[in-house]
Design an enzyme around this catalytic site. Sequence first.
Site, PDB file in Angstrom:
ATOM      1  N   LYS A 272       0.840  -1.207   0.000  1.00 57.42           N
ATOM      2  CA  LYS A 272       0.000   0.000   0.000  1.00 57.42           C
ATOM      3  C   LYS A 272       0.869   1.250   0.000  1.00 57.42           C
ATOM      4  O   LYS A 272       0.591   2.219  -0.712  1.00 57.42           O
ATOM      5  CB  LYS A 272      -0.951  -0.034   1.207  1.00 57.42           C
TER       6      LYS A 272
ATOM      7  N   ASP B 154     -11.317   2.057   3.776  1.00 57.06           N
ATOM      8  CA  ASP B 154     -11.570   0.617   3.672  1.00 57.06           C
ATOM      9  C   ASP B 154     -13.074   0.326   3.603  1.00 57.06           C
ATOM     10  O   ASP B 154     -13.473  -0.787   3.267  1.00 57.06           O
ATOM     11  CB  ASP B 154     -11.011  -0.100   4.916  1.00 57.06           C
TER      12      ASP B 154
ATOM     13  N   GLN C  93      -4.328  -1.919   9.500  1.00 52.30           N
ATOM     14  CA  GLN C  93      -4.210  -3.260   8.926  1.00 52.30           C
ATOM     15  C   GLN C  93      -4.742  -4.312   9.905  1.00 52.30           C
ATOM     16  O   GLN C  93      -4.320  -4.360  11.062  1.00 52.30           O
ATOM     17  CB  GLN C  93      -2.748  -3.545   8.576  1.00 52.30           C
TER      18      GLN C  93
END
Length: 294
Positions: A54, A121, A98
């Site tokens: 990312k 997200d 994460q």
Amino acid sequence: MPAQLIKGAEVSKQIREEITKEVEELKEKHGITPGLATILVGEDPGSKVYVGQKEKACNNLGIYSARTDLPADTSEADLLDLVKKLNDDPKIHGILCQLPLPKHVDATRVIYAIDPDKDVDCFHPVNVGKLMIGKGRFLPCTPNGIMELLKRYDVATEGKHVVVVGRSNIVGKPIANLMLQRSPGGNATVTLCHTGTKDLAAFTKMADILIVAIGQPKAITADMVKEGVVVIDVGVNRIGKTPEGKGILAGDVDFDSVQEKAAAITPVPGGVGPMTITMLMKNTVEAAKATISD
Ligand code: NDP
């Protein structure tokens, strides 16, 4: 005849070129550099790889990347403090923590703490709710990647029977929802299957479009699909190593047999996988655009 390959790697490259242009425009016209904050807690090797990918994607696209690596014993309170700081930081437009988090941290509490406007997200219940009613600002990355693949390969969904196997909150449920919205790329009849489904094959055989996200290598075999089906294989399963020590990946679909019957199919790797991070970058840019004052 073997199926047409739906090449996510190529589509992803195309979208990244589009994103690069958008980022340049945001910088030139509005003086805004989209910024993504990533938080990694602990030493999980898979998570490290994902966060690294990312960060790299941000750097390649001109997006500002702020990465924080925290030790595995970081307290939930400290993590929530960091999220609050990032919520208040105007250079940051997207925040990604994460997962999975260490067991002593309540992941739900952390996700709820992220400002929904920075929840790139699309895990926050506010954004999940907006998606449900067809008003989502952010779409979750993997499902959105699937939608883009279908769109760019001209796979019509309207009136089609889409069968989704797997009901996770990050893939199965949101893609099922997107497919049934009365909007372009949706308007399908949707069936959602899971471990409680009796006679899975009876449903998968009915699919015009079959989307599989179960984490079971090669579980969907040729006898479970009909001729001409379009197959989207989300699964990423490590099934061994080459003699050189390189990991071997397999999807949830038995690619070799199913491709003989399918009209089109995503390979693993190179199908859905590359799209996920690309859509995360897209969401970060969308979040930055939303801060432009008229
Ligand atoms: P989860 O483990 O969270 O969910 C799996 C779902 O599949 C559950 O709903 C489970 O049912 C269902 N399931 C499992 N086995 C079967 C079976 N034999 N028959 C029917 N349903 C079954 O997985 P994720 O959604 O997070 O991930 C699925 C796969 O996709 C994994 O391989 C993952 O690595 C991959 N993935 C890939 C991404 C990418 O970018 N390419 C992104 C995210 C995931 P139940 O609810 O009843 O337990």
